[in-house]
Design an enzyme around this catalytic site. Structure first.
Site, PDB file in Angstrom:
ATOM      1  N   LEU A   1       0.181  -9.351  -7.069  1.00 55.33           N
ATOM      2  CA  LEU A   1       0.491 -10.761  -7.775  1.00 55.33           C
ATOM      3  C   LEU A   1       0.180 -11.975  -7.010  1.00 55.33           C
ATOM      4  CD1 LEU A   1       3.527  -9.153  -9.737  1.00 55.33           C
ATOM      5  CD2 LEU A   1       1.252  -9.901 -10.849  1.00 55.33           C
TER       6      LEU A   1
ATOM      7  N   GLY B   1      -3.966   0.719 -22.000  1.00 57.07           N
ATOM      8  CA  GLY B   1      -4.216   1.487 -20.942  1.00 57.07           C
ATOM      9  C   GLY B   1      -5.604   2.282 -20.952  1.00 57.07           C
ATOM     10  N   GLY B   2      -6.731   1.828 -20.453  1.00 54.48           N
ATOM     11  CA  GLY B   2      -7.897   2.420 -20.346  1.00 54.48           C
ATOM     12  C   GLY B   2      -8.685   2.492 -21.745  1.00 54.48           C
TER      13      GLY B   2
ATOM     14  N   ASN C   1      -5.286  -0.841  -7.948  1.00 58.00           N
ATOM     15  CA  ASN C   1      -5.252  -2.042  -7.383  1.00 58.00           C
ATOM     16  C   ASN C   1      -3.978  -2.519  -6.750  1.00 58.00           C
ATOM     17  OD1 ASN C   1      -3.582  -4.526  -8.700  1.00 58.00           O
ATOM     18  ND2 ASN C   1      -3.982  -3.417 -10.378  1.00 58.00           N
ATOM     19  N   ALA C   2      -3.926  -3.314  -5.755  1.00 59.25           N
ATOM     20  CA  ALA C   2      -2.672  -3.651  -4.962  1.00 59.25           C
ATOM     21  C   ALA C   2      -2.876  -5.088  -4.872  1.00 59.25           C
ATOM     22  CB  ALA C   2      -2.193  -2.918  -3.706  1.00 59.25           C
ATOM     23  N   ILE C   3      -3.166  -5.887  -5.795  1.00 62.23           N
ATOM     24  CA  ILE C   3      -3.349  -7.309  -5.611  1.00 62.23           C
ATOM     25  C   ILE C   3      -2.285  -7.994  -5.180  1.00 62.23           C
ATOM     26  CG2 ILE C   3      -4.209  -9.489  -6.922  1.00 62.23           C
ATOM     27  CD1 ILE C   3      -6.278  -7.483  -6.711  1.00 62.23           C
TER      28      ILE C   3
ATOM     29  N   CYS D   1       5.875  -4.533 -12.259  1.00 64.75           N
ATOM     30  CA  CYS D   1       5.578  -4.945 -10.878  1.00 64.75           C
ATOM     31  C   CYS D   1       5.366  -3.816  -9.968  1.00 64.75           C
ATOM     32  CB  CYS D   1       6.381  -5.839 -10.178  1.00 64.75           C
ATOM     33  SG  CYS D   1       8.269  -5.157 -10.490  1.00 64.75           S
TER      34      CYS D   1
ATOM     35  N   ASN E   1       2.296 -14.646 -18.538  1.00 64.26           N
ATOM     36  CA  ASN E   1       2.773 -13.452 -17.928  1.00 64.26           C
ATOM     37  C   ASN E   1       3.633 -13.961 -16.857  1.00 64.26           C
ATOM     38  OD1 ASN E   1       2.225 -11.002 -15.609  1.00 64.26           O
ATOM     39  ND2 ASN E   1       2.352 -10.276 -17.845  1.00 64.26           N
TER      40      ASN E   1
HETATM   41  C1  LIG Z   1      -6.534  -6.017 -11.000  1.00 61.53           C
HETATM   42  C2  LIG Z   1      -5.329  -6.010 -12.034  1.00 61.53           C
HETATM   43  C3  LIG Z   1      -4.480  -7.071 -11.999  1.00 61.53           C
HETATM   44  C4  LIG Z   1      -3.397  -6.958 -12.746  1.00 61.53           C
HETATM   45  N1  LIG Z   1      -2.434  -7.738 -12.618  1.00 61.53           N
HETATM   46  C5  LIG Z   1      -1.468  -7.849 -13.522  1.00 61.53           C
HETATM   47  C6  LIG Z   1      -0.467  -8.854 -13.603  1.00 61.53           C
HETATM   48  O1  LIG Z   1      -0.635 -10.216 -12.908  1.00 61.53           O
HETATM   49  N2  LIG Z   1       0.464  -8.934 -14.618  1.00 61.53           N
HETATM   50  C7  LIG Z   1       0.600  -7.704 -15.530  1.00 61.53           C
HETATM   51  O2  LIG Z   1       1.658  -7.659 -16.188  1.00 61.53           O
HETATM   52  N3  LIG Z   1      -0.235  -6.781 -15.429  1.00 61.53           N
HETATM   53  C8  LIG Z   1      -1.150  -6.695 -14.580  1.00 61.53           C
HETATM   54  N4  LIG Z   1      -2.094  -5.601 -14.360  1.00 61.53           N
HETATM   55  C9  LIG Z   1      -2.140  -4.579 -15.316  1.00 61.53           C
HETATM   56  C10 LIG Z   1      -2.636  -4.799 -16.576  1.00 61.53           C
HETATM   57  O3  LIG Z   1      -2.553  -5.902 -17.260  1.00 61.53           O
HETATM   58  C11 LIG Z   1      -2.602  -3.508 -17.444  1.00 61.53           C
HETATM   59  O4  LIG Z   1      -1.402  -3.238 -17.837  1.00 61.53           O
HETATM   60  C12 LIG Z   1      -3.163  -2.131 -16.896  1.00 61.53           C
HETATM   61  O5  LIG Z   1      -4.476  -2.604 -16.076  1.00 61.53           O
HETATM   62  C13 LIG Z   1      -3.601  -1.063 -17.889  1.00 61.53           C
HETATM   63  O6  LIG Z   1      -4.558  -1.394 -18.649  1.00 61.53           O
HETATM   64  P1  LIG Z   1      -6.140  -0.988 -18.589  1.00 61.53           P
HETATM   65  O7  LIG Z   1      -6.257   0.325 -18.166  1.00 61.53           O
HETATM   66  O8  LIG Z   1      -6.799  -1.518 -19.796  1.00 61.53           O
HETATM   67  O9  LIG Z   1      -6.563  -2.072 -17.357  1.00 61.53           O
HETATM   68  C14 LIG Z   1      -3.323  -5.735 -13.727  1.00 61.53           C
HETATM   69  C15 LIG Z   1      -4.166  -4.812 -13.576  1.00 61.53           C
HETATM   70  C16 LIG Z   1      -5.428  -4.916 -12.776  1.00 61.53           C
HETATM   71  C17 LIG Z   1      -6.426  -3.693 -12.745  1.00 61.53           C
END
Ligand SMILES: Cc1cc2nc3c(=O)[nH]c(=O)nc-3n(C[C@H](O)[C@H](O)[C@H](O)COP(=O)(O)O)c2cc1C
Length: 303
Positions: free
Chosen positions: A72, A242-243, A68-70, A129, A98
């Site tokens: 923020l 993470g996953g 993802n490259a939302i 970030c 957050n």
């Molecule tokens: C679409 C998306 C948006 C995310 N936005 C944020 C965010 O706003 N702030 C943040 O600290 N992490 C953000 N993350 C990271 C997640 O909170 C998490 O650290 C990361 O996805 C790893 O966990 P997962 O594999 O269970 O998704 C985002 C992840 C995804 C997939």
């Protein structure tokens, strides 16, 4: 069977927290789950002012993961405090904000602003970030920048502070120790791994931003290793993520030393994932006569 997780500054009814950016601001998930069944949830990253995020395409699927490259995207702290927080305030679960910033001053301003509002259990400082700054500019890439920023934000808020670390470093323990030195109350890790995908027909990057953050099952072994490395060195609690897709995945992180876990990408596959994972941890413990889930924390056998 006691499922609670004690972070010292915060006691959660169970160790499962929905991860920032994958759970909206919380109310979006009310049609699917009872939010009070969560140990807690972290709202989408908040900058001081609203932000549009990056241009699309902003999401791409990869084998066992998501890039993802939302960027923020968000509504900013004022709209969050006026429109969202009043709906979350009375929930019997830990609501964590957050905190993001383009520079140290903005991080401090966001933390100060949110500290004046009622209803937050803690702040999670997002210093990782992957989609915003130029490579190298992220505080989490440098122990010194991490220590300095954590100390400044800690001085600006009476709320407990969880510092969220980036996996895009060679030595995670040194950044985790710097966050502890700066006065953080806990660390959470990992944020996403810097990644890319290419469309071979057009030879263009699949993301408009070129690079994005990889999450989902593909990153779990890396995340687990980093959580273990951080937890082995720190006195403050570690929150692992993470996953994580199942209760067994969560138990791996807990055995590696995490006192609580966060669930991110799994929420996109199953909006009830975090609640299901908490129930699966409970069954895991019951089936093995483990009276308290917390008894599993850091129980990795080395031989
Ligand atoms: C679409 C998306 C948006 C995310 N936005 C944020 C965010 O706003 N702030 C943040 O600290 N992490 C953000 N993350 C990271 C997640 O909170 C998490 O650290 C990361 O996805 C790893 O966990 P997962 O594999 O269970 O998704 C985002 C992840 C995804 C997939």
């Amino acid at each position: 069977m006691d499922l609670s997780a004690d972070l010292g500054f915060l006691r959660l009814k169970n160790p499962v927290i929905a991860a920032s950016g994958t759970f909206g601001y919380g109310p979006e998930f009310e049609p699917f789950i009872n939010l009070e069944k969560l140990g807690g949830f972290v709202v989408k990253g908040l900058y001081f002012d609203p932000r549009p995020g990056n241009p699309p395409p902003r999401l791409v699927e990869t084998p066992s993961g998501l890039i993802n490259a939302i960027g923020l995207q968000g509504i900013g702290v004022r709209a969050f405090a006026e429109k969202i927080l009043p709906r979350l305030r009375d929930l019997d679960t830990a609501v964590i904000a957050n905190v993001c910033g383009a520079d140290d001053e903005e991080y401090v301003a966001v933390a100060e602003f949110l500290s004046r509002e009622k209803g937050l259990a803690a702040l999670e400082l997002n210093i990782s970030c992957p989609n915003i700054r130029k490579e190298g500019a992220c505080p989490a890439f440098s122990p010194d920048a991490t220590r300095r920023l954590v100390a400044r934000v800690k001085a600006a808020t009476p709320l407990p502070l969880i510092t969220k670390l980036s996996p895009n470093v060679t030595d995670i323990a040194s950044v985790a120790l710097a966050a502890e030195d700066g006065g953080t109350d806990a660390v959470s890790l990992i944020n996403t791994l810097l990644a890319m995908a290419i469309d071979v027909e057009t030879r263009r990057p699949k993301l408009a931003n070129v690079y994005g953050g990889l999450s989902g099952p593909a990153v779990r072994p890396v995340a687990l290793r980093m959580v273990h490395q951080a937890a082995s060195r720190l006195r403050v609690p570690v929150i692992g993520m993470g996953g994580i897709m199942t209760g067994r995945d969560a138990v791996e992180f807990i055995i590696a030393g995490a006192r609580a876990v966060q669930v991110g990408t799994a929420n996109f596959v199953d909006p009830a994932a975090a609640v299901r994972i908490a129930a699966e941890i409970e069954s895991f413990c019951r089936e093995r006569n483990i009276p308290r889930a917390a008894d599993l924390v850091g129980t990795l056998r080395s031989s």
